[in-house]
Design an enzyme around this catalytic site. Structure first.
Site, PDB file in Angstrom:
ATOM      1  N   ARG A 212       0.842  -1.203   0.000  1.00  0.00           N
ATOM      2  CA  ARG A 212       0.000   0.000   0.000  1.00  0.00           C
ATOM      3  C   ARG A 212       0.879   1.255   0.000  1.00  0.00           C
ATOM      4  O   ARG A 212       0.606   2.221  -0.708  1.00  0.00           O
ATOM      5  CB  ARG A 212      -0.907   0.015   1.245  1.00  0.00           C
ATOM      6  CG  ARG A 212      -2.121  -0.860   1.131  1.00  0.00           C
ATOM      7  CD  ARG A 212      -3.090  -0.632   2.287  1.00  0.00           C
ATOM      8  NE  ARG A 212      -2.662  -1.284   3.505  1.00  0.00           N
ATOM      9  CZ  ARG A 212      -2.996  -2.519   3.865  1.00  0.00           C
ATOM     10  NH1 ARG A 212      -3.768  -3.248   3.080  1.00  0.00           N
ATOM     11  NH2 ARG A 212      -2.575  -3.035   4.988  1.00  0.00           N
ATOM     12  N   PHE A 228     -11.192  -4.928  -6.045  1.00  0.00           N
ATOM     13  CA  PHE A 228     -11.221  -5.730  -4.811  1.00  0.00           C
ATOM     14  C   PHE A 228     -10.651  -4.878  -3.663  1.00  0.00           C
ATOM     15  O   PHE A 228      -9.684  -5.232  -3.018  1.00  0.00           O
ATOM     16  CB  PHE A 228     -10.410  -7.027  -4.945  1.00  0.00           C
ATOM     17  CG  PHE A 228     -10.775  -7.884  -6.121  1.00  0.00           C
ATOM     18  CD1 PHE A 228     -11.864  -8.744  -6.067  1.00  0.00           C
ATOM     19  CD2 PHE A 228     -10.035  -7.826  -7.304  1.00  0.00           C
ATOM     20  CE1 PHE A 228     -12.200  -9.550  -7.150  1.00  0.00           C
ATOM     21  CE2 PHE A 228     -10.361  -8.622  -8.391  1.00  0.00           C
ATOM     22  CZ  PHE A 228     -11.445  -9.489  -8.319  1.00  0.00           C
ATOM     23  N   ASP A 250     -15.690  -3.075  -4.859  1.00  0.00           N
ATOM     24  CA  ASP A 250     -15.770  -4.299  -4.069  1.00  0.00           C
ATOM     25  C   ASP A 250     -17.219  -4.771  -4.072  1.00  0.00           C
ATOM     26  O   ASP A 250     -18.140  -3.975  -4.198  1.00  0.00           O
ATOM     27  CB  ASP A 250     -15.288  -4.072  -2.623  1.00  0.00           C
ATOM     28  CG  ASP A 250     -14.836  -5.367  -1.967  1.00  0.00           C
ATOM     29  OD1 ASP A 250     -13.622  -5.636  -1.922  1.00  0.00           O
ATOM     30  OD2 ASP A 250     -15.720  -6.134  -1.508  1.00  0.00           O
ATOM     31  N   ASP A 300      -6.276  -6.899  -6.368  1.00  0.00           N
ATOM     32  CA  ASP A 300      -5.950  -7.683  -5.172  1.00  0.00           C
ATOM     33  C   ASP A 300      -7.110  -8.612  -4.828  1.00  0.00           C
ATOM     34  O   ASP A 300      -7.813  -8.417  -3.835  1.00  0.00           O
ATOM     35  CB  ASP A 300      -5.648  -6.721  -4.008  1.00  0.00           C
ATOM     36  CG  ASP A 300      -5.192  -7.456  -2.757  1.00  0.00           C
ATOM     37  OD1 ASP A 300      -4.712  -8.605  -2.873  1.00  0.00           O
ATOM     38  OD2 ASP A 300      -5.333  -6.894  -1.652  1.00  0.00           O
ATOM     39  N   CYS A 340      -3.027 -14.125  -3.608  1.00  0.00           N
ATOM     40  CA  CYS A 340      -2.773 -14.612  -2.245  1.00  0.00           C
ATOM     41  C   CYS A 340      -3.110 -16.099  -2.167  1.00  0.00           C
ATOM     42  O   CYS A 340      -3.362 -16.626  -1.096  1.00  0.00           O
ATOM     43  CB  CYS A 340      -3.545 -13.799  -1.221  1.00  0.00           C
ATOM     44  SG  CYS A 340      -5.319 -13.833  -1.465  1.00  0.00           S
TER      45      CYS A 340
HETATM   46  N1  SAH Z   1      -6.944  -4.818  -1.207  1.00  0.00           N
HETATM   47  C1  SAH Z   1      -7.609  -4.990   0.059  1.00  0.00           C
HETATM   48  C2  SAH Z   1      -7.884  -6.450   0.382  1.00  0.00           C
HETATM   49  C3  SAH Z   1      -8.713  -7.202  -0.638  1.00  0.00           C
HETATM   50  S1  SAH Z   1      -9.426  -8.678  -0.035  1.00  0.00           S
HETATM   51  C4  SAH Z   1      -6.793  -4.314   1.166  1.00  0.00           C
HETATM   52  O1  SAH Z   1      -5.635  -3.892   0.937  1.00  0.00           O
HETATM   53  O2  SAH Z   1      -7.303  -4.186   2.273  1.00  0.00           O
HETATM   54  C5  SAH Z   1     -10.431  -9.200  -1.356  1.00  0.00           C
HETATM   55  C6  SAH Z   1     -11.738  -8.423  -1.519  1.00  0.00           C
HETATM   56  O3  SAH Z   1     -12.372  -8.913  -2.689  1.00  0.00           O
HETATM   57  C7  SAH Z   1     -12.766  -8.591  -0.425  1.00  0.00           C
HETATM   58  O4  SAH Z   1     -13.081  -7.327   0.108  1.00  0.00           O
HETATM   59  C8  SAH Z   1     -14.020  -9.182  -1.100  1.00  0.00           C
HETATM   60  O5  SAH Z   1     -15.232  -8.613  -0.639  1.00  0.00           O
HETATM   61  C9  SAH Z   1     -13.794  -8.796  -2.527  1.00  0.00           C
HETATM   62  N2  SAH Z   1     -14.394  -9.647  -3.561  1.00  0.00           N
HETATM   63  C10 SAH Z   1     -14.392 -10.986  -3.671  1.00  0.00           C
HETATM   64  N3  SAH Z   1     -14.926 -11.392  -4.834  1.00  0.00           N
HETATM   65  C11 SAH Z   1     -15.304 -10.255  -5.493  1.00  0.00           C
HETATM   66  C12 SAH Z   1     -15.895  -9.983  -6.759  1.00  0.00           C
HETATM   67  N4  SAH Z   1     -16.209 -10.982  -7.604  1.00  0.00           N
HETATM   68  N5  SAH Z   1     -16.112  -8.700  -7.115  1.00  0.00           N
HETATM   69  C13 SAH Z   1     -15.788  -7.687  -6.268  1.00  0.00           C
HETATM   70  N6  SAH Z   1     -15.199  -7.880  -5.073  1.00  0.00           N
HETATM   71  C14 SAH Z   1     -14.965  -9.138  -4.682  1.00  0.00           C
END
Ligand code: SAH
Length: 396
Positions: A212, A228, A250, A300, A340
């Site tokens: 980040r 995401f 998201d 992500d 991940c």
């Molecule tokens: N980048 C973030 C962490 C991401 S975790 C950080 O730094 O804090 C992954 C995220 O993907 C979650 O919030 C989950 O709600 C979202 N997610 C999962 N599948 C998804 C989809 N098909 N479309 C949009 N969001 C999704």
């Protein structure tokens, strides 16, 4: 005499290389009717004791090794010492100066298989994800409370993997008292609110802290897409770095609510950001059809492949989103793309992104590689712990 697990002939190799798991296929027999989570002596086929481990009868990972010293004893002192070592090492990391939130215990790589503990200011959030640490739960909670002096320990043992161990989910306050529904943390001067009760995992993705910060450094004057985005980690870092505009997507409305709180916590209410509740796959397609372009894209996604067995389907999903993201990159723009999934190693991930670039007809090169922050160590003998990987790709 503690119960004994005798390995099949030739199946002691990985343990001699200090890999901490004993798979069901390696077990010749178990003597002494151990209870779930009980300590076992692991013996090679020739009879020699080579490790002490916790018994997980329901799991394919039949035993998780506490120590390769077969003469040790697994007791409160042993656990206190392991927790103390994990704490000491974090105190010496740069994160101790840059943030008040970090991973305190990272499972196998801290010698405590199946235990995850994150510190969010004065609250610890713990996950007991394997039979051994579950059996020692009270001892571990007491030791954590004593070693850290934290106000409260909240338990989030509600991860899916517990079912593989035959354990029921459990969540709630385990020690101390805590009324507030959020923790206020600071990371490199950026404020975040952590929903440790209802958020994903333990509430925040601490492993991405350094990444980040990297995005913040790169974001000045650029248009950014954070796909995401969860509670807005990368999006807010980008705004803090002077991004011209951020689009953050998201599918979780609850996560976006916390993202709004995070904007307020950083005096960014009027900032140029659009928080969009949508499916990333569908929304990136829509953006592509509108011919939208971004200078910086962060991808992500959640874990598409928890294990190597799911890697094939995951590869499809990774390729789809990377292809779309590359098409949305303006010339000279950068894509920070992450996986991940423990089941997708870096070389496979790189070849997926390379395939996506070919299909997107985009000329691109890798200019940096990302991993998890240092408070998420990877034991050298435990490659499974190396789950987070990322590439920074520059479009020509
Ligand atoms: N980048 C973030 C962490 C991401 S975790 C950080 O730094 O804090 C992954 C995220 O993907 C979650 O919030 C989950 O709600 C979202 N997610 C999962 N599948 C998804 C989809 N098909 N479309 C949009 N969001 C999704």
């Amino acid at each position: 005499m503690i119960p004994r697990l005798i390995l099949k002939a030739g199946r002691d190799k990985s343990i001699r290389r200090r890999h901490p798991w004993v798979f069901s296929g390696a077990v010749e027999r178990v003597e002494g009717a151990p209870d779930r989570g009980a300590t076992l002596a692991i013996h090679a086929a020739d009879g020699r004791a080579i490790a002490l481990a916790a018994w997980s009868p329901a799991s394919q990972i039949r035993a998780r090794i506490w120590t390769f010293d077969a003469d040790a004893s697994i007791d409160a002192d042993f656990l206190r010492a392991a927790i103390g070592r994990a704490l000491d090492f974090r105190k010496r990391l740069p994160v101790a100066r840059h943030a008040n939130a970090y991973r305190l215990i990272h499972g196998e790589s801290d010698g405590l298989p199946g235990l995850v503990v994150d510190r969010y200011a004065d609250v610890l959030v713990a996950q007991f994800l394997a039979a051994g640490v579950e059996r020692w739960r009270d001892t571990i909670l007491d030791a954590l409370a004593e070693a850290t002096g934290c106000e409260a320990i909240y338990e989030r043992s509600d991860a899916e993997v517990r079912t593989l161990e035959g354990l029921l989910p459990r969540a709630g306050l385990a020690r101390g008292d805590r009324r507030a529904a959020r923790c206020a943390i600071v990371e490199h001067g950026v404020n975040f609110r952590v929903d440790f009760e209802h958020g994903q995992k333990t509430g925040f993705f601490l492993d991405q802290r350094d990444n980040r910060q990297r995005i913040r450094e790169m974001a000045g004057g650029r248009t950014v897409l954070d796909a995401f985005c969860y509670s807005g980690g990368f999006a807010i870092a980008a705004l803090a770095g002077g991004a011209r505009h951020v689009t953050a997507i998201d599918s979780s409305g609850a996560a976006l609510d916390v993202a709004r709180e995070n904007l307020i916590a950083n005096d960014l209410e009027g900032a140029p950001i659009e928080l969009r509740e949508a499916d990333v796959f569908a929304h990136l397609r829509a953006l592509r059809d509108e011919r939208a372009q971004f200078d910086l894209v962060v991808l992500d996604p959640p874990k598409f492949a928890p294990t190597a067995a799911q890697a094939r389907n995951a590869a499809r999903a990774y390729k789809d989103i990377n292809l779309l993201a590359l098409k949305l990159l303006a010339p000279g723009g950068c894509l920070a793309t992450f996986s991940c999934s423990g089941g997708v190693p870096m070389d496979l991930f790189q070849s997926i992104v390379a395939g996506a670039a070919v299909d997107a007809r985009v000329d691109a090169r890798i200019i940096e590689r990302f991993g998890a922050a240092a408070d998420h160590p990877v034991a050298l003998n435990f490659p499974e712990g190396d789950y987070l990987k990322g590439l920074l790709v520059l479009r020509a």
